[in-house]
Design a protein around this motif. Sequence first.
Motif, PDB file in Angstrom:
ATOM      1  N   ILE A 103       0.836  -1.236  -0.019  1.00 52.74           N
ATOM      2  CA  ILE A 103       0.074   0.185   0.092  1.00 52.74           C
ATOM      3  C   ILE A 103       0.883   1.262  -0.001  1.00 52.74           C
ATOM      4  O   ILE A 103       0.519   2.067  -0.882  1.00 52.74           O
ATOM      5  N   ARG A 104       1.842   1.430   0.740  1.00 53.27           N
ATOM      6  CA  ARG A 104       2.706   2.402   0.755  1.00 53.27           C
ATOM      7  C   ARG A 104       3.378   2.607  -0.479  1.00 53.27           C
ATOM      8  O   ARG A 104       3.738   3.880  -0.899  1.00 53.27           O
ATOM      9  N   TYR A 105       3.786   1.492  -1.349  1.00 51.07           N
ATOM     10  CA  TYR A 105       4.463   1.677  -2.371  1.00 51.07           C
ATOM     11  C   TYR A 105       3.449   2.361  -3.477  1.00 51.07           C
ATOM     12  O   TYR A 105       3.920   3.349  -4.315  1.00 51.07           O
ATOM     13  N   MET A 106       2.045   1.862  -3.297  1.00 51.58           N
ATOM     14  CA  MET A 106       1.284   2.310  -4.429  1.00 51.58           C
ATOM     15  C   MET A 106       0.883   3.824  -4.063  1.00 51.58           C
ATOM     16  O   MET A 106       1.023   4.676  -5.072  1.00 51.58           O
ATOM     17  N   ALA A 107       0.975   4.354  -2.780  1.00 47.94           N
ATOM     18  CA  ALA A 107       0.716   5.829  -2.527  1.00 47.94           C
ATOM     19  C   ALA A 107       2.034   6.573  -2.873  1.00 47.94           C
ATOM     20  O   ALA A 107       1.899   7.637  -3.331  1.00 47.94           O
ATOM     21  N   ARG A 108       3.338   6.069  -2.435  1.00 43.88           N
ATOM     22  CA  ARG A 108       4.508   6.729  -2.625  1.00 43.88           C
ATOM     23  C   ARG A 108       4.924   6.933  -4.076  1.00 43.88           C
ATOM     24  O   ARG A 108       5.515   8.151  -4.424  1.00 43.88           O
ATOM     25  N   TYR A 109       4.590   5.921  -4.761  1.00 43.23           N
ATOM     26  CA  TYR A 109       4.949   6.029  -6.192  1.00 43.23           C
ATOM     27  C   TYR A 109       4.018   5.884  -7.212  1.00 43.23           C
ATOM     28  O   TYR A 109       4.224   5.755  -8.379  1.00 43.23           O
ATOM     29  N   GLY A 110       2.755   6.323  -6.788  1.00 44.70           N
ATOM     30  CA  GLY A 110       1.770   6.359  -7.892  1.00 44.70           C
ATOM     31  C   GLY A 110       1.385   5.091  -8.692  1.00 44.70           C
ATOM     32  O   GLY A 110       0.715   5.024  -9.602  1.00 44.70           O
ATOM     33  N   ALA A 123      -1.790  -6.073   7.152  1.00 42.75           N
ATOM     34  CA  ALA A 123      -1.916  -5.524   8.352  1.00 42.75           C
ATOM     35  C   ALA A 123      -2.083  -3.918   8.130  1.00 42.75           C
ATOM     36  O   ALA A 123      -0.775  -3.067   8.344  1.00 42.75           O
ATOM     37  N   ALA A 124      -3.233  -3.467   7.526  1.00 41.35           N
ATOM     38  CA  ALA A 124      -3.623  -2.427   7.118  1.00 41.35           C
ATOM     39  C   ALA A 124      -5.015  -1.936   7.492  1.00 41.35           C
ATOM     40  O   ALA A 124      -5.609  -2.983   7.294  1.00 41.35           O
ATOM     41  N   PRO A 125      -5.486  -0.805   7.344  1.00 49.10           N
ATOM     42  CA  PRO A 125      -4.656   0.494   7.240  1.00 49.10           C
ATOM     43  C   PRO A 125      -4.000   0.796   8.382  1.00 49.10           C
ATOM     44  O   PRO A 125      -3.017   1.612   8.343  1.00 49.10           O
ATOM     45  N   SER A 126      -4.332   0.036   9.699  1.00 49.19           N
ATOM     46  CA  SER A 126      -3.254   0.376  10.800  1.00 49.19           C
ATOM     47  C   SER A 126      -3.313  -1.173  11.481  1.00 49.19           C
ATOM     48  O   SER A 126      -4.322  -1.633  11.847  1.00 49.19           O
ATOM     49  N   PHE A 127      -2.109  -1.537  11.836  1.00 54.85           N
ATOM     50  CA  PHE A 127      -2.050  -3.083  12.671  1.00 54.85           C
ATOM     51  C   PHE A 127      -2.726  -2.762  14.153  1.00 54.85           C
ATOM     52  O   PHE A 127      -2.961  -3.367  14.675  1.00 54.85           O
ATOM     53  N   THR A 128      -2.337  -1.590  14.519  1.00 57.60           N
ATOM     54  CA  THR A 128      -2.496  -1.218  16.009  1.00 57.60           C
ATOM     55  C   THR A 128      -3.863  -0.153  16.111  1.00 57.60           C
ATOM     56  O   THR A 128      -4.167   0.706  15.157  1.00 57.60           O
ATOM     57  N   GLN A 129      -4.310  -0.357  17.428  1.00 55.47           N
ATOM     58  CA  GLN A 129      -5.613   0.502  17.452  1.00 55.47           C
ATOM     59  C   GLN A 129      -4.990   1.953  17.807  1.00 55.47           C
ATOM     60  O   GLN A 129      -3.959   2.275  18.474  1.00 55.47           O
ATOM     61  N   ARG A 130      -5.890   3.019  17.140  1.00 53.55           N
ATOM     62  CA  ARG A 130      -5.599   4.489  17.391  1.00 53.55           C
ATOM     63  C   ARG A 130      -6.834   5.137  17.490  1.00 53.55           C
ATOM     64  O   ARG A 130      -7.878   4.824  17.188  1.00 53.55           O
ATOM     65  N   GLU A 131      -6.617   6.451  17.582  1.00 53.58           N
ATOM     66  CA  GLU A 131      -7.776   7.406  17.687  1.00 53.58           C
ATOM     67  C   GLU A 131      -8.622   7.192  16.342  1.00 53.58           C
ATOM     68  O   GLU A 131      -7.898   7.489  15.164  1.00 53.58           O
ATOM     69  N   GLY A 132      -9.756   6.950  16.464  1.00 56.99           N
ATOM     70  CA  GLY A 132     -10.638   6.889  15.394  1.00 56.99           C
ATOM     71  C   GLY A 132     -10.561   5.407  14.503  1.00 56.99           C
ATOM     72  O   GLY A 132     -11.312   5.436  13.654  1.00 56.99           O
ATOM     73  N   ASP A 204      -3.147   6.698   2.890  1.00 56.51           N
ATOM     74  CA  ASP A 204      -2.623   6.053   1.512  1.00 56.51           C
ATOM     75  C   ASP A 204      -3.795   5.539   0.626  1.00 56.51           C
ATOM     76  O   ASP A 204      -3.531   5.471  -0.660  1.00 56.51           O
ATOM     77  N   LEU A 205      -4.619   5.252   1.329  1.00 60.86           N
ATOM     78  CA  LEU A 205      -5.861   4.214   0.549  1.00 60.86           C
ATOM     79  C   LEU A 205      -6.562   4.956  -0.390  1.00 60.86           C
ATOM     80  O   LEU A 205      -6.516   4.169  -1.492  1.00 60.86           O
ATOM     81  N   ALA A 206      -6.698   6.147  -0.379  1.00 55.38           N
ATOM     82  CA  ALA A 206      -7.422   6.884  -1.449  1.00 55.38           C
ATOM     83  C   ALA A 206      -6.446   7.031  -2.605  1.00 55.38           C
ATOM     84  O   ALA A 206      -6.866   7.387  -3.693  1.00 55.38           O
ATOM     85  N   LYS A 207      -5.117   6.976  -2.524  1.00 52.14           N
ATOM     86  CA  LYS A 207      -4.295   7.179  -3.391  1.00 52.14           C
ATOM     87  C   LYS A 207      -4.045   6.008  -4.365  1.00 52.14           C
ATOM     88  O   LYS A 207      -3.534   6.141  -5.513  1.00 52.14           O
ATOM     89  N   MET A 229     -12.356  -4.734   6.034  1.00 44.52           N
ATOM     90  CA  MET A 229     -13.473  -4.009   5.826  1.00 44.52           C
ATOM     91  C   MET A 229     -13.308  -2.573   5.636  1.00 44.52           C
ATOM     92  O   MET A 229     -13.653  -1.864   4.854  1.00 44.52           O
ATOM     93  N   ALA A 230     -12.139  -2.015   6.492  1.00 45.27           N
ATOM     94  CA  ALA A 230     -11.816  -0.723   6.519  1.00 45.27           C
ATOM     95  C   ALA A 230     -10.880  -0.316   5.051  1.00 45.27           C
ATOM     96  O   ALA A 230     -11.096   0.701   4.554  1.00 45.27           O
ATOM     97  N   MET A 231     -10.258  -1.376   4.827  1.00 44.54           N
ATOM     98  CA  MET A 231      -9.475  -1.314   3.475  1.00 44.54           C
ATOM     99  C   MET A 231     -10.345  -1.196   2.149  1.00 44.54           C
ATOM    100  O   MET A 231     -10.229  -0.191   1.373  1.00 44.54           O
ATOM    101  N   HIS A 232     -11.295  -2.025   2.108  1.00 46.00           N
ATOM    102  CA  HIS A 232     -12.378  -2.120   1.288  1.00 46.00           C
ATOM    103  C   HIS A 232     -13.109  -0.748   1.134  1.00 46.00           C
ATOM    104  O   HIS A 232     -13.345  -0.166   0.020  1.00 46.00           O
ATOM    105  N   GLU A 233     -13.365  -0.090   2.474  1.00 47.35           N
ATOM    106  CA  GLU A 233     -14.145   1.085   2.250  1.00 47.35           C
ATOM    107  C   GLU A 233     -13.267   2.074   1.739  1.00 47.35           C
ATOM    108  O   GLU A 233     -13.764   3.035   0.994  1.00 47.35           O
ATOM    109  N   GLY A 234     -11.812   2.142   2.178  1.00 49.36           N
ATOM    110  CA  GLY A 234     -10.977   3.056   1.743  1.00 49.36           C
ATOM    111  C   GLY A 234     -10.329   3.134   0.548  1.00 49.36           C
ATOM    112  O   GLY A 234      -9.997   4.178  -0.263  1.00 49.36           O
ATOM    113  N   ILE A 235     -10.417   1.997  -0.261  1.00 50.31           N
ATOM    114  CA  ILE A 235      -9.804   1.682  -1.401  1.00 50.31           C
ATOM    115  C   ILE A 235     -10.906   1.951  -2.756  1.00 50.31           C
ATOM    116  O   ILE A 235     -11.826   0.999  -2.700  1.00 50.31           O
ATOM    117  N   ALA A 236     -10.814   2.881  -3.590  1.00 45.63           N
ATOM    118  CA  ALA A 236     -12.037   3.160  -4.317  1.00 45.63           C
ATOM    119  C   ALA A 236     -12.194   1.728  -5.368  1.00 45.63           C
ATOM    120  O   ALA A 236     -11.207   1.274  -5.949  1.00 45.63           O
TER     121      ALA A 236
END
Length: 280
Positions: A103-110, A123-132, A204-207, A229-236
Amino acid sequence: MGYYVEVEAGIRAFVEEVGTGRPVVFLHGWPQNHQLFEYQFNELPKHGFRCIGIDFRGFGKSDRPWHGYSYDRLADDVRVIVEALQLKNAALIGFSMGGAVAIRYMARYGGDRINQLLLLAAAAPSFTQREGFPYGMKKEEVNAIIDAAYKDRPNMANDFGRMFFASQISDSFRSWVNDQAFEASSQGTIKCAESLRDEDLRPDLAKIQVPTTIFHGALDRICPYALAMAMHEGIANSKLIRFERSGHGVFYDELAKFNQELLTSLNQVRYRIGNAGFVR
């Protein structure tokens, strides 16, 4: 065949190739190496695919530097290899941490040189819990894994391996997977665990603008299905394939189904673009 590519001054990554045809690049998970995809490397070349497995720095047969274990640097290493091989219209497959790096490759290099993304128990969009984002492991749990790696890394790998598969596997197979973890460097294991804990790929997902298929086990105890499910929602326009009887090792828990779904996804894009433009 296996060979090395210098990804940074004095640092080499090991690459193994099997087959000819449309290139498919495989990125392994933590803390294994490219051998994890043996049962895909056995199958895809029969159908006209060139399998390219990369060992991340610090893992498998690659060099083991002290530095360079952020997602950015690992994605940069992949970029150097893709450029060195002059790949075109390649599929990029990432499992677990490898999915995060993909995912980072796709976002970083288009998505340059890549026209299809396949995410396996990523292990995305976040492997660990965080705000939101209340999904995945707690940072304290990853800290405990890191602490265990400092004190008894083989036992840590064994404990982690017990969560890997949902199906009944042989003791020999489990030992084979664990042995890959034992081959990894301690520095790479620890620093990549820190990246898993700290990195956030949500922006990164929207990129991602290429056809994307998400393969995820409903019984995954390492990267819970909520991450898929979060990746599916974030990647068009992404496609999500749920494996009801699979854990984290989705590539093996339902091997026949997985390989068939993988071939179907790869062929859909290959047939769309034809064979034009594939070069070594």
